[in-house]
Design a protein around this motif. Sequence first.
Motif, PDB file in Angstrom:
ATOM      1  N   THR A   1       0.825  -1.202   0.000  1.00 63.31           N
ATOM      2  CA  THR A   1       0.000   0.000   0.000  1.00 63.31           C
ATOM      3  C   THR A   1       0.860   1.253   0.000  1.00 63.31           C
ATOM      4  OG1 THR A   1      -1.765   1.182   1.192  1.00 63.31           O
ATOM      5  CG2 THR A   1      -0.146  -0.001   2.519  1.00 63.31           C
ATOM      6  N   THR A   2       0.245   2.369  -0.364  1.00 58.76           N
ATOM      7  CA  THR A   2       0.939   3.655  -0.378  1.00 58.76           C
ATOM      8  C   THR A   2       1.090   4.211   1.027  1.00 58.76           C
ATOM      9  OG1 THR A   2      -0.062   4.101  -2.534  1.00 58.76           O
ATOM     10  CG2 THR A   2       0.901   5.976  -1.379  1.00 58.76           C
ATOM     11  N   PHE A   3       0.210   3.808   1.934  1.00 60.80           N
ATOM     12  CA  PHE A   3       0.127   4.436   3.244  1.00 60.80           C
ATOM     13  C   PHE A   3       0.558   3.495   4.374  1.00 60.80           C
ATOM     14  CE2 PHE A   3      -3.210   5.916   0.387  1.00 60.80           C
ATOM     15  CZ  PHE A   3      -2.927   7.275   0.330  1.00 60.80           C
ATOM     16  N   ASP A   4       1.336   4.025   5.322  1.00 61.55           N
ATOM     17  CA  ASP A   4       1.722   3.221   6.486  1.00 61.55           C
ATOM     18  C   ASP A   4       0.944   3.671   7.722  1.00 61.55           C
ATOM     19  OD1 ASP A   4       2.985   5.664   6.774  1.00 61.55           O
ATOM     20  OD2 ASP A   4       4.819   4.823   7.643  1.00 61.55           O
ATOM     21  N   LEU A   5      -0.331   4.012   7.508  1.00 64.03           N
ATOM     22  CA  LEU A   5      -1.183   4.419   8.625  1.00 64.03           C
ATOM     23  C   LEU A   5      -1.366   3.271   9.600  1.00 64.03           C
ATOM     24  CD1 LEU A   5      -3.972   6.292   6.612  1.00 64.03           C
ATOM     25  CD2 LEU A   5      -1.987   7.289   7.775  1.00 64.03           C
ATOM     26  N   ASP A   6      -1.433   3.609  10.885  1.00 64.37           N
ATOM     27  CA  ASP A   6      -1.580   2.573  11.910  1.00 64.37           C
ATOM     28  C   ASP A   6      -2.774   1.658  11.638  1.00 64.37           C
ATOM     29  OD1 ASP A   6       0.578   3.658  13.123  1.00 64.37           O
ATOM     30  OD2 ASP A   6      -0.491   4.523  14.831  1.00 64.37           O
ATOM     31  N   GLU A   7      -3.899   2.261  11.223  1.00 63.39           N
ATOM     32  CA  GLU A   7      -5.108   1.453  11.018  1.00 63.39           C
ATOM     33  C   GLU A   7      -4.903   0.430   9.911  1.00 63.39           C
ATOM     34  OE1 GLU A   7      -8.375   3.660   8.889  1.00 63.39           O
ATOM     35  OE2 GLU A   7      -7.026   5.348   9.270  1.00 63.39           O
ATOM     36  N   TYR A   8      -4.082   0.763   8.917  1.00 64.69           N
ATOM     37  CA  TYR A   8      -3.807  -0.179   7.837  1.00 64.69           C
ATOM     38  C   TYR A   8      -2.838  -1.261   8.297  1.00 64.69           C
ATOM     39  CZ  TYR A   8      -5.939   3.149   4.570  1.00 64.69           C
ATOM     40  OH  TYR A   8      -6.809   3.969   3.911  1.00 64.69           O
ATOM     41  N   VAL A   9      -1.772  -0.834   8.979  1.00 66.94           N
ATOM     42  CA  VAL A   9      -0.767  -1.790   9.453  1.00 66.94           C
ATOM     43  C   VAL A   9      -1.395  -2.803  10.383  1.00 66.94           C
ATOM     44  CG1 VAL A   9       1.368  -2.079  10.762  1.00 66.94           C
ATOM     45  CG2 VAL A   9       1.116  -0.123   9.214  1.00 66.94           C
ATOM     46  N   TYR A  10      -2.032  -2.334  11.448  1.00 65.74           N
ATOM     47  CA  TYR A  10      -2.594  -3.234  12.442  1.00 65.74           C
ATOM     48  C   TYR A  10      -3.777  -4.011  11.879  1.00 65.74           C
ATOM     49  CZ  TYR A  10       0.239  -0.220  15.407  1.00 65.74           C
ATOM     50  OH  TYR A  10       1.274   0.479  15.939  1.00 65.74           O
ATOM     51  N   GLY A  11      -4.574  -3.355  11.039  1.00 68.49           N
ATOM     52  CA  GLY A  11      -5.709  -4.042  10.436  1.00 68.49           C
ATOM     53  C   GLY A  11      -5.260  -5.200   9.566  1.00 68.49           C
ATOM     54  N   ALA A  12      -4.233  -4.973   8.754  1.00 73.78           N
ATOM     55  CA  ALA A  12      -3.721  -6.022   7.869  1.00 73.78           C
ATOM     56  C   ALA A  12      -3.130  -7.179   8.667  1.00 73.78           C
ATOM     57  CB  ALA A  12      -2.675  -5.454   6.919  1.00 73.78           C
ATOM     58  N   LEU A  13      -2.363  -6.865   9.704  1.00 74.12           N
ATOM     59  CA  LEU A  13      -1.727  -7.919  10.493  1.00 74.12           C
ATOM     60  C   LEU A  13      -2.752  -8.690  11.317  1.00 74.12           C
ATOM     61  CD1 LEU A  13       1.561  -6.151  11.639  1.00 74.12           C
ATOM     62  CD2 LEU A  13       1.126  -7.559   9.625  1.00 74.12           C
ATOM     63  N   ARG A  14      -3.749  -7.995  11.845  1.00 77.47           N
ATOM     64  CA  ARG A  14      -4.814  -8.700  12.565  1.00 77.47           C
ATOM     65  C   ARG A  14      -5.609  -9.590  11.620  1.00 77.47           C
ATOM     66  NH1 ARG A  14      -5.394  -3.777  15.568  1.00 77.47           N
ATOM     67  NH2 ARG A  14      -6.971  -3.056  14.085  1.00 77.47           N
ATOM     68  N   ALA A  15      -5.730  -9.172  10.372  1.00 78.70           N
ATOM     69  CA  ALA A  15      -6.463  -9.970   9.390  1.00 78.70           C
ATOM     70  C   ALA A  15      -5.684 -11.213   8.969  1.00 78.70           C
ATOM     71  CB  ALA A  15      -6.785  -9.129   8.161  1.00 78.70           C
ATOM     72  N   GLY A  16      -4.394 -11.259   9.314  1.00 80.79           N
ATOM     73  CA  GLY A  16      -3.600 -12.442   9.005  1.00 80.79           C
ATOM     74  C   GLY A  16      -2.629 -12.288   7.860  1.00 80.79           C
ATOM     75  N   ALA A  17      -2.395 -11.047   7.405  1.00 81.15           N
ATOM     76  CA  ALA A  17      -1.423 -10.834   6.333  1.00 81.15           C
ATOM     77  C   ALA A  17      -0.051 -11.343   6.757  1.00 81.15           C
ATOM     78  CB  ALA A  17      -1.336  -9.353   5.978  1.00 81.15           C
ATOM     79  N   ALA A  18       0.649 -11.974   5.830  1.00 83.14           N
ATOM     80  CA  ALA A  18       1.989 -12.491   6.118  1.00 83.14           C
ATOM     81  C   ALA A  18       3.054 -11.423   5.966  1.00 83.14           C
ATOM     82  CB  ALA A  18       2.302 -13.663   5.187  1.00 83.14           C
ATOM     83  N   GLY A  19       2.678 -10.284   5.394  1.00 83.40           N
ATOM     84  CA  GLY A  19       3.642  -9.217   5.228  1.00 83.40           C
ATOM     85  C   GLY A  19       2.972  -7.909   4.883  1.00 83.40           C
ATOM     86  N   PHE A  20       3.719  -6.809   5.059  1.00 88.97           N
ATOM     87  CA  PHE A  20       3.195  -5.476   4.803  1.00 88.97           C
ATOM     88  C   PHE A  20       4.330  -4.636   4.250  1.00 88.97           C
ATOM     89  CE2 PHE A  20       1.817  -1.216   5.472  1.00 88.97           C
ATOM     90  CZ  PHE A  20       0.436  -1.211   5.620  1.00 88.97           C
ATOM     91  N   LEU A  21       4.188  -4.179   3.005  1.00 88.69           N
ATOM     92  CA  LEU A  21       5.199  -3.340   2.365  1.00 88.69           C
ATOM     93  C   LEU A  21       4.552  -2.086   1.802  1.00 88.69           C
ATOM     94  CD1 LEU A  21       7.302  -5.931   0.301  1.00 88.69           C
ATOM     95  CD2 LEU A  21       7.921  -4.874   2.491  1.00 88.69           C
ATOM     96  N   LEU A  22       5.356  -1.050   1.625  1.00 85.81           N
ATOM     97  CA  LEU A  22       4.887   0.173   0.989  1.00 85.81           C
ATOM     98  C   LEU A  22       5.198   0.119  -0.501  1.00 85.81           C
ATOM     99  CD1 LEU A  22       6.045   2.800   3.635  1.00 85.81           C
ATOM    100  CD2 LEU A  22       3.836   1.633   3.441  1.00 85.81           C
ATOM    101  N   LYS A  23       4.391   0.836  -1.297  1.00 88.06           N
ATOM    102  CA  LYS A  23       4.575   0.811  -2.738  1.00 88.06           C
ATOM    103  C   LYS A  23       5.864   1.494  -3.192  1.00 88.06           C
ATOM    104  CE  LYS A  23      -0.305   0.336  -3.928  1.00 88.06           C
ATOM    105  NZ  LYS A  23      -1.509   0.947  -4.531  1.00 88.06           N
ATOM    106  N   SER A  24       6.515   2.168  -2.281  1.00 93.30           N
ATOM    107  CA  SER A  24       7.815   2.773  -2.598  1.00 93.30           C
ATOM    108  C   SER A  24       8.945   1.748  -2.569  1.00 93.30           C
ATOM    109  CB  SER A  24       8.119   3.895  -1.608  1.00 93.30           C
ATOM    110  OG  SER A  24       8.104   3.407  -0.265  1.00 93.30           O
TER     111      SER A  24
END
Length: 232
Positions: free
Chosen positions: A82-105
């Motif tokens: 995603t473009t944004f590293d907002l807390d709601e996105y980070v924690y939401g994705a990890l709580r949902a079970g995402a195996a990883g989180f990267l920025l589009k940069s």
Amino acid sequence: MTVKVVVVDDHGAIRAGLRLILENAEGIEVVGEAGDGITAIRQVRALRPHVALMDVRMPGMDGITATRELVAEGQCDVLVLTTFDLDEYVYGALRAGAAGFLLKSVEAPRLIEAVKLVAAGEGVLAPQVTRKLITAFAQTRGESALSPTALHELTDRERDVLACLGTGLSNAQIATRLHIGETTVKTHVSRVLRKLNLRSRVQAAILAQENGLAHDERRGVGNRGAGPPDQQ
């Protein structure tokens, strides 16, 4: 193994760029695309990829909701991009079970490496996200710790593996640290996730941090010595 990927983003130009990067990499095949969460779920169910590269902000069903559903069904691993590293996105994705989180940069080589790592059962976090999580651990330490009963469900070796996850070690590094086979590590990770009702090794790493297990592992408490892999 060729890693099969479904690319999910509501911008066609971004999907095309990601496809170009991934298909030029050895060992990766983009098998499908989607512009929203509902289509993503449909594509993943039909194409059975190893990894879904998932955007967050999309019309209709967002990426976090789609991630939660795909992980709950055991369809594939999800790497959020995603473009944004907002807390709601980070924690939401990890709580949902995402195996990883990267920025589009992220640089192309790192993206390729991340897709392969996630397909191999590893977890991946952008450095910016890692710093956010460390800060969150310091602020919330003890508020969401595992109950003693939950930890007692783990064997000594499973606690060792959980502690190693908390320090960000890969399966290969855990195998070396604990003197056991990498296949055995994967088995222990699966058991830890099942016993603690977690969806990903990233969630396990967070819980290990919150409960101080990673700190114990750094001091060597987690390493109980070795035996042949089939005795671990």
